[in-house]
Write an enzyme that holds these catalytic residues in place. Structure first.
Site, mmCIF file in Angstrom:
data_model
loop_
_atom_site.group_PDB
_atom_site.id
_atom_site.type_symbol
_atom_site.label_atom_id
_atom_site.label_comp_id
_atom_site.label_asym_id
_atom_site.label_seq_id
_atom_site.Cartn_x
_atom_site.Cartn_y
_atom_site.Cartn_z
ATOM 1 N N ASP A 49 6.539 108.004 -14.028
ATOM 2 C CA ASP A 49 6.061 107.005 -14.921
ATOM 3 C C ASP A 49 6.712 106.076 -15.432
ATOM 4 O O ASP A 49 7.353 105.929 -15.671
ATOM 5 C CB ASP A 49 5.135 107.786 -16.297
ATOM 6 C CG ASP A 49 4.324 107.287 -16.578
ATOM 7 O OD1 ASP A 49 2.781 108.075 -16.679
ATOM 8 O OD2 ASP A 49 3.863 105.805 -17.367
ATOM 9 N N ASN B 2 -5.640 113.765 -17.995
ATOM 10 C CA ASN B 2 -6.665 112.942 -17.814
ATOM 11 C C ASN B 2 -7.444 112.675 -16.822
ATOM 12 O O ASN B 2 -7.054 111.630 -15.930
ATOM 13 C CB ASN B 2 -6.076 111.441 -18.276
ATOM 14 C CG ASN B 2 -5.128 111.344 -19.711
ATOM 15 O OD1 ASN B 2 -4.971 113.287 -20.158
ATOM 16 N ND2 ASN B 2 -3.966 110.918 -19.844
ATOM 17 N N HIS C 235 -4.230 112.297 -11.013
ATOM 18 C CA HIS C 235 -2.734 112.358 -10.642
ATOM 19 C C HIS C 235 -2.519 113.340 -11.909
ATOM 20 O O HIS C 235 -3.454 113.363 -12.858
ATOM 21 C CB HIS C 235 -2.140 111.169 -10.946
ATOM 22 C CG HIS C 235 -2.310 109.920 -11.996
ATOM 23 N ND1 HIS C 235 -3.561 109.532 -12.172
ATOM 24 C CD2 HIS C 235 -2.041 110.217 -13.200
ATOM 25 C CE1 HIS C 235 -3.711 108.218 -13.270
ATOM 26 N NE2 HIS C 235 -2.714 109.343 -14.605
ATOM 27 N N HIS D 22 0.276 114.410 -14.838
ATOM 28 C CA HIS D 22 1.629 113.832 -16.156
ATOM 29 C C HIS D 22 2.626 115.182 -15.704
ATOM 30 O O HIS D 22 1.774 116.591 -15.744
ATOM 31 C CB HIS D 22 0.963 113.819 -17.404
ATOM 32 C CG HIS D 22 0.016 112.203 -16.578
ATOM 33 N ND1 HIS D 22 0.882 111.343 -16.905
ATOM 34 C CD2 HIS D 22 -1.016 112.540 -16.736
ATOM 35 C CE1 HIS D 22 0.371 109.823 -17.285
ATOM 36 N NE2 HIS D 22 -0.952 110.533 -17.117
HETATM 37 P P1 AMP Z 1 -4.086 107.948 -17.425
HETATM 38 O O1 AMP Z 1 -3.851 108.129 -18.710
HETATM 39 O O2 AMP Z 1 -4.026 109.773 -16.474
HETATM 40 O O3 AMP Z 1 -4.433 107.326 -16.470
HETATM 41 O O4 AMP Z 1 -2.617 107.339 -16.738
HETATM 42 C C1 AMP Z 1 -1.932 105.926 -16.354
HETATM 43 C C2 AMP Z 1 -0.406 106.218 -16.196
HETATM 44 O O5 AMP Z 1 0.374 105.866 -15.107
HETATM 45 C C3 AMP Z 1 0.054 105.859 -17.564
HETATM 46 O O6 AMP Z 1 1.053 106.338 -18.120
HETATM 47 C C4 AMP Z 1 0.808 104.684 -16.915
HETATM 48 O O7 AMP Z 1 2.474 104.333 -18.457
HETATM 49 C C5 AMP Z 1 0.727 104.927 -15.698
HETATM 50 N N1 AMP Z 1 1.258 104.070 -14.767
HETATM 51 C C6 AMP Z 1 0.538 102.640 -14.994
HETATM 52 N N2 AMP Z 1 1.333 101.716 -14.031
HETATM 53 C C7 AMP Z 1 2.749 102.452 -13.189
HETATM 54 C C8 AMP Z 1 2.997 102.104 -12.772
HETATM 55 N N3 AMP Z 1 2.989 100.883 -11.634
HETATM 56 N N4 AMP Z 1 4.167 103.195 -11.814
HETATM 57 C C9 AMP Z 1 3.742 103.906 -12.390
HETATM 58 N N5 AMP Z 1 3.375 104.392 -14.012
HETATM 59 C C10 AMP Z 1 2.263 103.270 -13.871
#
Ligand code: AMP
Ligand code: ZN
Length: 115
Positions: free
Chosen positions: A30, A86, A99, A101
């Site tokens: 992340d 999420n 995805h 986490h």
């Molecule tokens: P969500 O709220 O579950 O959709 O989480 C999205 C996650 O994607 C967040 O924790 C961000 O920090 C992560 N994220 C966004 N852009 C990138 C990226 N380019 N590379 C890695 N993680 C990312």
């Protein structure tokens, strides 16, 4: 999906710190880690959210979860971790590409949800 940021990561158009890759699944750190270990597992195929998955995706979803333990240990979370998916507006999903986490480290995490 042309404008999906995680599809772009899957296609290699945006760089990521990969920790795992096979034909179906990508694992990467992340960009904004919430704990010492924080990586993502996702299908390379675009599925907007868990709510959009079907029984056809059951095998892939199982493989995502089945990979989590080995990768968490490799990444420095030997005694457990938390998986979070999420989903949608209520689940506060920001990136609309399914995805998982995987969050952990060497110390216990905080509570699952703030009161
Ligand atoms: P969500 O709220 O579950 O959709 O989480 C999205 C996650 O994607 C967040 O924790 C961000 O920090 C992560 N994220 C966004 N852009 C990138 C990226 N380019 N590379 C890695 N993680 C990312
Ligand atoms: Zn996508």
């Amino acid at each position: 999906m042309d404008n999906c940021i995680f599809c772009k990561i899957a296609r290699g158009e945006i760089p990521s710190k990969k920790i795992y890759e096979d034909e179906e699944i990508l694992g990467f750190h992340d960009i904004n880690p919430q704990a010492p270990v924080h990586f993502m597992l996702m299908p390379k195929k675009h599925i907007a959210s868990l709510a959009d998955a079907t029984m056809e995706d059951a095998g892939m979803l199982g493989r995502l979860l089945a990979l989590s333990g080995r990768l968490a240990r490799e990444q420095g979370s030997p005694d457990g971790y938390r998986t979070i998916i999420n989903t949608g507006r209520i689940g506060r999903q920001d990136v609309m590409h399914l995805h998982v986490h995987v969050i952990g480290g060497s110390e216990p995490l905080g509570r699952m949800l703030p009161k």
